[in-house]
Design a protein around this motif. Structure first.
Motif, PDB file in Angstrom:
ATOM      1  N   LYS A   2      10.706   1.587 -15.432  1.00 36.72           N
ATOM      2  CA  LYS A   2       9.682   0.703 -14.861  1.00 36.72           C
ATOM      3  C   LYS A   2       8.789   1.510 -13.920  1.00 36.72           C
ATOM      4  CE  LYS A   2      11.989  -3.349 -15.906  1.00 36.72           C
ATOM      5  NZ  LYS A   2      12.751  -4.471 -15.495  1.00 36.72           N
ATOM      6  N   GLN A  23       8.114  -9.157  -3.796  1.00 33.48           N
ATOM      7  CA  GLN A  23       8.527  -9.652  -5.115  1.00 33.48           C
ATOM      8  C   GLN A  23       7.774  -8.889  -6.215  1.00 33.48           C
ATOM      9  OE1 GLN A  23       9.639 -13.924  -6.498  1.00 33.48           O
ATOM     10  NE2 GLN A  23       7.426 -13.853  -6.619  1.00 33.48           N
ATOM     11  N   LEU A  24       6.489  -8.651  -5.982  1.00 29.57           N
ATOM     12  CA  LEU A  24       5.720  -7.866  -6.964  1.00 29.57           C
ATOM     13  C   LEU A  24       6.293  -6.459  -7.098  1.00 29.57           C
ATOM     14  CD1 LEU A  24       2.062  -8.892  -6.062  1.00 29.57           C
ATOM     15  CD2 LEU A  24       3.105  -9.113  -8.327  1.00 29.57           C
ATOM     16  N   TRP A  27       9.218  -6.610  -9.183  1.00 30.19           N
ATOM     17  CA  TRP A  27       8.870  -6.774 -10.602  1.00 30.19           C
ATOM     18  C   TRP A  27       8.378  -5.465 -11.221  1.00 30.19           C
ATOM     19  CZ3 TRP A  27       6.098 -12.073  -9.640  1.00 30.19           C
ATOM     20  CH2 TRP A  27       7.061 -13.105  -9.718  1.00 30.19           C
ATOM     21  N   HIS A  64      12.485 -13.371  -6.048  1.00 34.21           N
ATOM     22  CA  HIS A  64      13.185 -12.839  -7.216  1.00 34.21           C
ATOM     23  C   HIS A  64      13.302 -11.314  -7.114  1.00 34.21           C
ATOM     24  CE1 HIS A  64      11.463 -16.674  -8.768  1.00 34.21           C
ATOM     25  NE2 HIS A  64      12.682 -16.781  -9.243  1.00 34.21           N
ATOM     26  N   ASN A  65      14.220 -10.771  -7.891  1.00 35.99           N
ATOM     27  CA  ASN A  65      14.350  -9.313  -8.022  1.00 35.99           C
ATOM     28  C   ASN A  65      14.514  -8.601  -6.679  1.00 35.99           C
ATOM     29  OD1 ASN A  65      12.838 -10.500 -10.393  1.00 35.99           O
ATOM     30  ND2 ASN A  65      13.299  -8.478 -11.203  1.00 35.99           N
ATOM     31  N   GLY A 369       6.197 -16.228 -13.095  1.00 34.35           N
ATOM     32  CA  GLY A 369       6.619 -14.835 -13.251  1.00 34.35           C
ATOM     33  C   GLY A 369       5.497 -13.898 -12.839  1.00 34.35           C
ATOM     34  N   CYS A 370       5.623 -12.642 -13.226  1.00 33.42           N
ATOM     35  CA  CYS A 370       4.619 -11.652 -12.807  1.00 33.42           C
ATOM     36  C   CYS A 370       3.296 -11.908 -13.542  1.00 33.42           C
ATOM     37  CB  CYS A 370       5.119 -10.236 -13.111  1.00 33.42           C
ATOM     38  SG  CYS A 370       4.002  -8.979 -12.456  1.00 33.42           S
ATOM     39  N   LYS A 373       0.412  -7.884 -16.318  1.00 34.65           N
ATOM     40  CA  LYS A 373       1.164  -7.451 -17.503  1.00 34.65           C
ATOM     41  C   LYS A 373       0.930  -5.958 -17.737  1.00 34.65           C
ATOM     42  CE  LYS A 373       1.624 -11.928 -17.963  1.00 34.65           C
ATOM     43  NZ  LYS A 373       2.773 -12.629 -17.393  1.00 34.65           N
ATOM     44  N   VAL A 379       8.726  -6.793 -17.244  1.00 37.13           N
ATOM     45  CA  VAL A 379       9.305  -7.498 -16.090  1.00 37.13           C
ATOM     46  C   VAL A 379      10.416  -8.439 -16.550  1.00 37.13           C
ATOM     47  CG1 VAL A 379       8.827  -9.201 -14.286  1.00 37.13           C
ATOM     48  CG2 VAL A 379       7.145  -7.410 -14.783  1.00 37.13           C
ATOM     49  N   ASP A 380      11.592  -8.307 -15.924  1.00 37.66           N
ATOM     50  CA  ASP A 380      12.656  -9.301 -16.129  1.00 37.66           C
ATOM     51  C   ASP A 380      12.779 -10.038 -14.813  1.00 37.66           C
ATOM     52  OD1 ASP A 380      13.426  -7.970 -18.608  1.00 37.66           O
ATOM     53  OD2 ASP A 380      14.214  -6.410 -17.281  1.00 37.66           O
ATOM     54  N   VAL A 381      12.585 -11.341 -14.846  1.00 35.83           N
ATOM     55  CA  VAL A 381      12.693 -12.112 -13.603  1.00 35.83           C
ATOM     56  C   VAL A 381      14.173 -12.383 -13.316  1.00 35.83           C
ATOM     57  CG1 VAL A 381      12.068 -14.264 -12.455  1.00 35.83           C
ATOM     58  CG2 VAL A 381      10.420 -13.133 -13.975  1.00 35.83           C
TER      59      VAL A 381
END
Ligand code: COA
Length: 415
Positions: A2, A23-24, A27, A64-65, A369-370, A373, A379-381
Motif C-alpha cells: 500500500k 483514517q485516510l 486507508w 477505521h484501520n 469508505g475511502c 481510489k 483499501v480494505d476497511v
C-alpha cells in the motif's frame, strides 16, 4: 503493498477533524496508533449513542484501520511510553485545544529533540492571530471561514451546511500536508511542523466567494439571481440560494412528486453550449433565436423566467427521468439524492465508497469508505478498535516492553 506501508502514525486526535485525517492515512496503508485516555477514550465513543453499551457511529465511522492504545500522558510512566512512541513514529497528528500538548510537556521543540525526523501535524481552529487560543468546533469554523455568510437565501439568516467542511475538510487538508512533508523528508532527512487551521481550510473551500467579493468592486454580480430581480448588492458577497457559483447559471428545481417528497428536486445547469437542446426539451424552441434569450448575457437578467419555464417541464418528470432525458443531450443535471438513496446505491457499494462493516459490539453498520481510489493501493476497511484493544500488543511488539514492564506500567495506572 500500500502507498504508505511502513509509515507509523502516532494518532493523538479526537472528535472529527484529526480522526478524518488519520483514517485516510490508515486507508493508504500506514500503521495508525490511536492514543486515548485510559477508561475514557475519544469523547465521540460515547456521543450520539444509538446502541447502548457500544461505541457510537460517530466514533466508528471516523476511526477505521487504526489500533487503540490507552495511555495517560500526564502520568510520568505514560510520558515515558509516549517518548518511546515519538522516537519510533514518522508522524504525530493531533488536534487538541491550543496549548494542551505544551502543558503535557511535548512542545514542537521537545518533539524535535526526541525525533528530528518527526512530522508533527496539527489541526487548530485558527492560525496565528487574535483567535489562535480559541477552541473551535465545526460550525464555528464554517462561520469564521466565510461559508455561513455566503450560504442560504438572501432574505434569510446565514446557514451552516451539512457537509463537514470545517472538520472533515480540514482533516483532508492536513492529510495532504502530511503526505507532502513525508515526500520532502525523503530528500531533506528532516521532519517539519504541519498546521491546518480550520478557518483557513473553510476559506480555501470558499475561494469563489472571495473571488466574488473582489468582482463586486467592479459592478453587480450578474449571474446572481438577485441581479435579475433588481435587488441591489451590498458591500459583501451575498447569500445566493442555489445559484451556481460558476459562469453557467444553475438552480434547484422541483420534480414530479415534490409535494410529498422533500428530495424530489434536480439541479439543472443552463450550460451555454447546450442551450438549444434545453430549448427543445422544455418546448421553447423560439428561445433559440430570440435575441432576449439566445445568448448567455441576454439571459442573465431573465434567469427567474428561464428557470421558471424549465421547472414547468421538470415538474412533469421524476428527478431520475430528468437525468435520463438530459444526460444523452449533454445537459448537466443531477438528482437531489437523500442519505437513504445513497445508502442503497449499488454503484457506491461496488466502488467501496459505501461499505458494510461488522463490529463486535454493535453488529453490522454502514460507513463511507475511502473516497480516493488508487490503482496500486487498494483499501480494505477494517472496523474501528475498541478502547485499548491493542495496548499490550503495541507496548510489546512496537515498543519492545517486556511482560513485566507492561505489568508495572499498568500497576502505575498509566495505561
Ligand atoms: N492522557 C492524559 N490527558 C489527555 C490525554 C491522554 N491520553 N488526551 C488528552 N488529554 C488531555 C489534554 O492534555 C487536555 O488537558 P489540559 O486541558 O489539562 O491541558 C484535555 O485532555 C482536554 O483536551 P482538549 O483538546 O482541550 O479537549 P476538549 O474536549 O476540551 O476540546 C476541542 C475539544 C475539539 C474543542 C479542542 O480539542 C480543539 O479546539 N481542538 C482544535 C480544533 C479542532 O480540531 N476542532 C474540531 C474538533 S472536530
Amino acid at each position: 503493498m500500500k502507498a504508505l506501508e511502513g509509515i507509523r502514525i502516532l494518532d493523538f486526535t479526537h472528535v472529527q477533524s484529526g480522526p478524518t485525517c488519520t483514517q485516510l492515512l490508515g486507508w493508504f496503508g500506514a500503521d495508525v496508533i490511536k492514543v486515548e485516555r485510559p477508561g475514557v477514550g475519544d469523547a465521540t465513543r460515547k456521543q450520539l449513542v444509538d446502541v447502548e453499551g457500544a461505541d457510537s457511529l460517530y466514533f466508528t465511522m471516523l476511526n477505521h484501520n487504526k489500533r487503540s492504545l490507552t495511555l495517560n500522558t500526564k502520568h510520568e510512566s505514560g510520558k515515558a511510553v509516549l517518548e518511546r512512541l515519538i522516537r519510533i513514529c514518522d508522524v504525530m497528528v493531533e488536534n487538541f485545544a491550543p496549548g494542551a500538548l505544551d502543558r503535557m510537556g511535548f512542545s514542537w521543540e521537545r518533539v524535535q529533540e526526541i525525533n528530528p525526523r518527526m512530522i508533527m501535524a496539527s489541526v487548530k481552529g485558527f492560525g496565528p492571530g487574535p483567535y489562535e487560543d480559541c477552541k473551535v468546533y465545526e460550525n464555528v469554523a464554517q462561520c469564521a471561514g466565510g461559508a455561513a455568510s455566503t450560504t442560504g437565501f438572501l432574505d434569510g439568516p446565514p446557514l451552516v451546511t451539512g457537509a463537514q467542511i470545517g472538520d472533515s475538510g480540514t482533516g483532508l487538508h492536513l492529510c495532504l500536508g502530511i503526505v507532502a512533508a513525508l515526500y520532502q523528508r525523503e530528500r531533506s532527512g528532516r521532519g517539519q511542523r504541519v498546521l491546518a487551521p480550520m478557518q483557513d481550510g473553510v476559506l480555501n473551500l470558499c475561494r469563489v466567494k472571495l473571488r466574488d467579493q473582489q468582482r463586486l468592486e467592479h459592478g453587480p454580480l450578474k449571474e446572481y439571481s438577485q441581479y435579475g430581480e433588481g435587488i441591489p448588492f451590498g458591500d459583501a458577497t451575498p447569500r445566493a440560494g442555489n445559484d451556481s457559483g460558476g459562469g453557467q447559471p444553475g438552480r434547484i428545481l422541483k420534480c414530479r412528486g415534490w409535494e410529498d417528497d422533500p428530495d424530489s428536486y434536480t439541479y439543472f445547469i443552463t450550460q451555454a453550449a447546450v442551450w438549444e437542446s434545453i430549448c427543445d426539451v422544455i418546448g421553447r424552441p423560439e428561445w433559440k433565436t430570440d435575441p432576449d434569450y439566445a445568448t448567455p448575457p441576454a439571459r442573465l437578467p431573465r434567469l427567474n423566467e428561464v428557470f421558471g419555464a424549465i421547472e414547468q417541464w421538470t415538474m412533469t418528470k421524476t428527478k431520475f427521468e430528468v437525468m435520463d432525458i438530459c444526460n444523452p443531450l449533454n445537459i448537466p443535471v443531477g438528482p437531489i439524492l437523500s442519505m437513504k438513496e445513497l445508502s442503497v446505491e449499488p454503484s457506491l457499494r461496488e466502488s467501496g465508497t459505501v461499505v458494510e462493516v461488522d463490529h463486535p459490539e454493535r453488529g453490522k453498520y454502514l460507513t463511507v469508505g475511502c473516497p480516493i481510489k488508487m490503482s496500486d493501493s487498494p483499501v480494505d476497511v477494517v472496523r474501528s478498535p475498541l478502547l485499548g484493544e491493542h495496548t499490550d500488543e503495541i507496548l510489546r511488539e512496537v515498543l519492545g516492553y517486556s511482560d513485566e514492564e507492561i505489568v508495572s506500567i499498568r500497576d502505575a495506572g498509566a495505561i
